[in-house]
Design an enzyme around this catalytic site. Structure first.
Site, PDB file in Angstrom:
ATOM      1  N   THR A   1       4.992   8.786   9.581  1.00 13.86           N
ATOM      2  CA  THR A   1       4.888   8.120   8.282  1.00 13.86           C
ATOM      3  C   THR A   1       3.868   8.760   7.351  1.00 13.86           C
ATOM      4  OG1 THR A   1       4.016   6.089   7.283  1.00 13.86           O
ATOM      5  CG2 THR A   1       3.400   6.482   9.542  1.00 13.86           C
TER       6      THR A   1
ATOM      7  N   GLU B   1       1.777   7.180   5.891  1.00 14.06           N
ATOM      8  CA  GLU B   1       0.508   6.467   6.103  1.00 14.06           C
ATOM      9  C   GLU B   1      -0.481   7.319   6.913  1.00 14.06           C
ATOM     10  OE1 GLU B   1      -0.767   3.181   5.215  1.00 14.06           O
ATOM     11  OE2 GLU B   1       0.684   3.623   3.657  1.00 14.06           O
TER      12      GLU B   1
ATOM     13  N   TYR C   1      -2.241   0.453  11.534  1.00  8.76           N
ATOM     14  CA  TYR C   1      -0.877   1.011  11.611  1.00  8.76           C
ATOM     15  C   TYR C   1      -0.929   2.535  11.542  1.00  8.76           C
ATOM     16  CZ  TYR C   1       3.799   2.385   9.923  1.00  8.76           C
ATOM     17  OH  TYR C   1       5.008   3.010   9.752  1.00  8.76           O
TER      18      TYR C   1
ATOM     19  N   LYS D   1       0.040   5.181  14.485  1.00 11.92           N
ATOM     20  CA  LYS D   1       1.112   6.156  14.250  1.00 11.92           C
ATOM     21  C   LYS D   1       0.605   7.593  14.416  1.00 11.92           C
ATOM     22  CE  LYS D   1       5.087   4.074  13.110  1.00 11.92           C
ATOM     23  NZ  LYS D   1       6.428   4.445  13.572  1.00 11.92           N
TER      24      LYS D   1
HETATM   25  P1  NAP Z   1      11.571  -2.314  10.205  1.00 12.32           P
HETATM   26  O1  NAP Z   1      12.651  -2.742   9.264  1.00 12.32           O
HETATM   27  O2  NAP Z   1      10.318  -3.094  10.270  1.00 12.32           O
HETATM   28  O3  NAP Z   1      12.226  -2.257  11.674  1.00 12.32           O
HETATM   29  C1  NAP Z   1      11.443  -2.121  12.818  1.00 12.32           C
HETATM   30  C2  NAP Z   1      12.336  -2.218  14.024  1.00 12.32           C
HETATM   31  O4  NAP Z   1      11.545  -2.095  15.198  1.00 12.32           O
HETATM   32  C3  NAP Z   1      13.079  -3.568  14.142  1.00 12.32           C
HETATM   33  O5  NAP Z   1      14.354  -3.343  14.667  1.00 12.32           O
HETATM   34  C4  NAP Z   1      12.227  -4.298  15.161  1.00 12.32           C
HETATM   35  O6  NAP Z   1      12.928  -5.314  15.866  1.00 12.32           O
HETATM   36  C5  NAP Z   1      11.878  -3.167  16.079  1.00 12.32           C
HETATM   37  N1  NAP Z   1      10.747  -3.438  16.973  1.00 12.32           N
HETATM   38  C6  NAP Z   1       9.522  -3.896  16.639  1.00 12.32           C
HETATM   39  N2  NAP Z   1       8.755  -3.979  17.737  1.00 12.32           N
HETATM   40  C7  NAP Z   1       9.511  -3.579  18.771  1.00 12.32           C
HETATM   41  C8  NAP Z   1       9.286  -3.464  20.166  1.00 12.32           C
HETATM   42  N3  NAP Z   1       8.109  -3.785  20.710  1.00 12.32           N
HETATM   43  N4  NAP Z   1      10.286  -2.985  20.949  1.00 12.32           N
HETATM   44  C9  NAP Z   1      11.498  -2.679  20.420  1.00 12.32           C
HETATM   45  N5  NAP Z   1      11.775  -2.784  19.102  1.00 12.32           N
HETATM   46  C10 NAP Z   1      10.782  -3.221  18.303  1.00 12.32           C
HETATM   47  O7  NAP Z   1      11.156  -0.803   9.927  1.00 12.32           O
HETATM   48  P2  NAP Z   1      11.931   0.343   9.107  1.00 12.32           P
HETATM   49  O8  NAP Z   1      11.508   0.263   7.681  1.00 12.32           O
HETATM   50  O9  NAP Z   1      13.345   0.328   9.464  1.00 12.32           O
HETATM   51  O10 NAP Z   1      11.217   1.649   9.687  1.00 12.32           O
HETATM   52  C11 NAP Z   1      11.724   2.299  10.852  1.00 12.32           C
HETATM   53  C12 NAP Z   1      10.620   3.154  11.461  1.00 12.32           C
HETATM   54  O11 NAP Z   1      10.187   4.117  10.497  1.00 12.32           O
HETATM   55  C13 NAP Z   1       9.369   2.417  11.878  1.00 12.32           C
HETATM   56  O12 NAP Z   1       8.849   3.065  13.004  1.00 12.32           O
HETATM   57  C14 NAP Z   1       8.427   2.577  10.712  1.00 12.32           C
HETATM   58  O13 NAP Z   1       7.090   2.475  11.133  1.00 12.32           O
HETATM   59  C15 NAP Z   1       8.784   3.990  10.279  1.00 12.32           C
HETATM   60  N6  NAP Z   1       8.586   4.301   8.858  1.00 12.32           N
HETATM   61  C16 NAP Z   1       9.134   3.502   7.902  1.00 12.32           C
HETATM   62  C17 NAP Z   1       8.988   3.862   6.563  1.00 12.32           C
HETATM   63  C18 NAP Z   1       9.602   3.034   5.471  1.00 12.32           C
HETATM   64  O14 NAP Z   1       9.216   3.222   4.307  1.00 12.32           O
HETATM   65  N7  NAP Z   1      10.586   2.180   5.761  1.00 12.32           N
HETATM   66  C19 NAP Z   1       8.292   5.028   6.227  1.00 12.32           C
HETATM   67  C20 NAP Z   1       7.778   5.821   7.251  1.00 12.32           C
HETATM   68  C21 NAP Z   1       7.946   5.457   8.569  1.00 12.32           C
HETATM   69  P3  NAP Z   1      13.064  -6.819  15.289  1.00 12.32           P
HETATM   70  O15 NAP Z   1      14.212  -6.774  14.316  1.00 12.32           O
HETATM   71  O16 NAP Z   1      13.350  -7.596  16.506  1.00 12.32           O
HETATM   72  O17 NAP Z   1      11.768  -7.162  14.632  1.00 12.32           O
HETATM   73  O1  F7E Z   2       3.110  -1.809   0.192  1.00 13.11           O
HETATM   74  C1  F7E Z   2       0.936  -2.816  -2.551  1.00 13.11           C
HETATM   75  C2  F7E Z   2       0.306  -2.554  -1.208  1.00 13.11           C
HETATM   76  O2  F7E Z   2       3.874  -3.164   2.135  1.00 13.11           O
HETATM   77  C3  F7E Z   2       3.185  -0.796  -0.777  1.00 13.11           C
HETATM   78  C4  F7E Z   2       5.925   0.621   5.477  1.00 13.11           C
HETATM   79  O3  F7E Z   2       7.316   0.851   5.548  1.00 13.11           O
HETATM   80  O4  F7E Z   2       5.626   2.420   3.911  1.00 13.11           O
HETATM   81  C5  F7E Z   2       5.430   1.037   4.103  1.00 13.11           C
HETATM   82  O5  F7E Z   2       4.048   0.693   4.000  1.00 13.11           O
HETATM   83  C6  F7E Z   2       1.992  -0.914  -1.729  1.00 13.11           C
HETATM   84  C7  F7E Z   2       0.641  -1.074  -1.023  1.00 13.11           C
HETATM   85  O6  F7E Z   2       4.445  -0.699   1.997  1.00 13.11           O
HETATM   86  C8  F7E Z   2       1.810  -6.321  -2.636  1.00 13.11           C
HETATM   87  O7  F7E Z   2      -1.090  -2.842  -1.241  1.00 13.11           O
HETATM   88  C9  F7E Z   2       0.847  -4.899  -3.951  1.00 13.11           C
HETATM   89  O8  F7E Z   2      -0.310  -0.290  -1.664  1.00 13.11           O
HETATM   90  O9  F7E Z   2       5.581  -2.253   0.511  1.00 13.11           O
HETATM   91  P1  F7E Z   2       4.316  -2.065   1.238  1.00 13.11           P
HETATM   92  P2  F7E Z   2       3.353   0.303   2.629  1.00 13.11           P
HETATM   93  O10 F7E Z   2       2.090  -0.391   2.953  1.00 13.11           O
HETATM   94  O11 F7E Z   2       3.278   1.489   1.728  1.00 13.11           O
HETATM   95  C10 F7E Z   2       4.961   3.272   4.858  1.00 13.11           C
HETATM   96  C11 F7E Z   2       5.316   4.689   4.536  1.00 13.11           C
HETATM   97  C12 F7E Z   2       5.238   2.887   6.257  1.00 13.11           C
HETATM   98  O12 F7E Z   2       5.254   3.734   7.147  1.00 13.11           O
HETATM   99  C13 F7E Z   2       5.225   1.426   6.571  1.00 13.11           C
HETATM  100  O13 F7E Z   2       5.914   1.177   7.802  1.00 13.11           O
HETATM  101  O14 F7E Z   2       2.169  -2.105  -2.505  1.00 13.11           O
HETATM  102  N1  F7E Z   2       1.205  -4.231  -2.821  1.00 13.11           N
HETATM  103  N2  F7E Z   2       1.201  -6.179  -3.854  1.00 13.11           N
HETATM  104  C14 F7E Z   2       1.818  -5.087  -1.992  1.00 13.11           C
HETATM  105  N3  F7E Z   2       2.366  -4.895  -0.782  1.00 13.11           N
HETATM  106  C15 F7E Z   2       2.948  -5.975  -0.178  1.00 13.11           C
HETATM  107  N4  F7E Z   2       3.542  -5.822   1.022  1.00 13.11           N
HETATM  108  N5  F7E Z   2       2.946  -7.207  -0.769  1.00 13.11           N
HETATM  109  C16 F7E Z   2       2.385  -7.434  -1.998  1.00 13.11           C
HETATM  110  O15 F7E Z   2       2.401  -8.548  -2.505  1.00 13.11           O
END
Ligand code: NAP
Ligand code: F7E
Length: 362
Positions: free
Chosen positions: A136, A138, A160, A164
């Site tokens: 990620t 992050e 987180y 990661k």
């Molecule tokens: P998400 O919607 O939160 O999905 C996470 C998945 O992981 C869900 O299916 C969840 O199951 C499962 N899970 C959580 N804990 C688990 C465990 N202990 N054992 C087995 N499964 C488990 O996340 P996403 O946005 O699809 O992201 C997919 C991956 O990419 C994650 O690793 C995330 O950290 C990474 N990532 C995401 C982003 C982004 O912007 N979306 C960016 C960079 C990296 P449940 O449905 O049961 O909760």
């Molecule tokens: O926040 C700000 C918050 O929670 C984005 C995950 O998929 O991407 C995701 O992480 C920004 C942050 O995503 C609210 O402070 C303002 O600066 O949508 P987010 P994230 O933290 O960037 C990375 C790449 C991953 O890997 C993660 O798994 O938005 N923000 N107001 C807020 N954020 C939330 N959630 N809620 C608010 O009300």
């Protein structure tokens, strides 16, 4: 027929990836967690006979109960399935929540990754099974250069991000130690109509739809100045696959190369539902006013601030574009917001019972 195993298949990315691989003719296996409530909504297009597209053969889709923190369980599953490709997408993926549950986040996001890699090694599958690790942006956290690329030093800012980082390095370490095809996709934020409702983009598009339909009064947000490189999840899962098809095991940054603020995202989302916002005040006093009615529709609530914030993220997708032939701008920022708002307008229109408050959303 190639076999793929997806952990996190019920999540945003897992569901799109499963559809993508089924369309490519894979036999797809997914790990789901046991839950007291139904957790397969995002898989309905695959699981429901009438919904499955002509391209998706859902007879090739298999779900298994499991959890990446349970090493015995994942080892048994990998041994039984003998996958050609594993996509490790399972994670406690919410950055804010990781401050409340740092230990659990560590167990899933760090140890969970090790459990998968170690299973492949113990089972003697290092020559057969390719492993994709969901790394990620992050990892870059307090960014050390702009834009961030594969060589940018890491500086995570949350439990987180720190968990990661272990996932990133242990994947690289297994590649170098055991000659495994184990690789990291360093993905920047990617969103969609399937995004979890507590991430900021989806929280905004749902609220805009509810406010436009008179089902919610206000949207409470945290840091409006935060800047993110937001892409479309459907485009990003293709890249996960491309990374595993590449001739050499290498890590890739996946991003659009464009950055926008939370305020800009909100502006555009409200515009799509016909509400023009005027921003007044600063800091925690800042408010978004509906220009037409004078009503306050957005307010800042410090409870959504994080103990340490990632102020800005901007990725450089040059390597993915050049070596994988991936198009980082297939879906524009404007289109992403439009797609999400349109889906939420439909969803909210069909909501019978409206929850009294949406304050629980973090
Ligand atoms: P998400 O919607 O939160 O999905 C996470 C998945 O992981 C869900 O299916 C969840 O199951 C499962 N899970 C959580 N804990 C688990 C465990 N202990 N054992 C087995 N499964 C488990 O996340 P996403 O946005 O699809 O992201 C997919 C991956 O990419 C994650 O690793 C995330 O950290 C990474 N990532 C995401 C982003 C982004 O912007 N979306 C960016 C960079 C990296 P449940 O449905 O049961 O909760
Ligand atoms: O926040 C700000 C918050 O929670 C984005 C995950 O998929 O991407 C995701 O992480 C920004 C942050 O995503 C609210 O402070 C303002 O600066 O949508 P987010 P994230 O933290 O960037 C990375 C790449 C991953 O890997 C993660 O798994 O938005 N923000 N107001 C807020 N954020 C939330 N959630 N809620 C608010 O009300």
């Amino acid at each position: 027929m190639k076999k793929a195993l997806i952990t996190g298949v019920t999540g945003q990315d897992g569901s799109y990836l499963a559809e993508f691989l089924l369309e490519k003719g894979y036999e797809v296996h997914g790990i789901i967690r046991r839950s007291s409530s139904y957790n397969q909504e995002r898989l309905e297009d695959i699981l429901t006979e009438e919904e499955a597209s002509v391209l998706v053969n859902n007879k090739n889709f298999h779900l298994h109960y499991g959890d990446v923190t349970d090493a015995l369980n994942v080892t048994r599953l990998i041994g039984e399935i003998q996958p050609d490709e594993i996509y490790n997408l399972a994670a406690q993926s919410h950055v804010r929540v990781s401050f409340d549950m740092p230990g659990y986040t560590l167990d899933v996001d760090a140890k969970g990754t090790l459990n998968i890699l170690e299973a492949v090694r113990i089972l003697g599958l290092t020559d057969k099974t390719r492993v994709y690790q969901a790394s990620t942006s992050e990892l870059f956290g307090k960014v050390q250069e702009v834009p961030q690329k594969e060589t940018t030093p890491f500086y995570p800012r949350s439990p987180y991000g720190v968990a990661k980082i272990y996932g990133f390095w242990i994947t690289k370490n297994y590649r170098e130690s055991y000659n495994m095809f184990a690789v990291n996709g360093i993905l920047f934020n990617h969103e969609s109509e399937r995004r979890g409702e507590t991430f900021v983009t989806r929280k905004i598009t749902l609220a805009a739809a509810r406010i436009a339909q008179g089902k919610q009064k206000k949207l409470l947000l945290g840091n409006l100045d935060s800047l993110r490189d937001w892409g479309y999840a459907k485009d990003y899962v293709e890249c996960m696959w491309l990374i595993l098809q590449h001739e050499k095991p290498e890590d890739f940054v996946i991003a659009t190369g464009e950055m926008h603020s939370v305020r800009e995202f909100a502006d555009l989302a409200f515009k799509h539902v016909g509400i023009e916002i005027e921003w007044i005040g600063h800091g925690i006093e800042e408010k978004g006013i509906n220009k037409a009615t004078g009503e306050i529709v957005v307010e800042v609530d410090p409870k959504f601030f994080r103990p340490a914030e990632v102020e800005q993220l901007l990725g450089d997708p040059t390597k993915a574009r050049t070596l994988l032939g991936w198009n980082p701008t297939r879906t524009s920022f404007e289109d992403l917001v439009r797609i999400m708002v349109a889906a939420d307008m439909m969803k909210v229109g069909n909501e019978d019972i409206v929850k009294k408050t949406f304050d629980y959303v973090i």
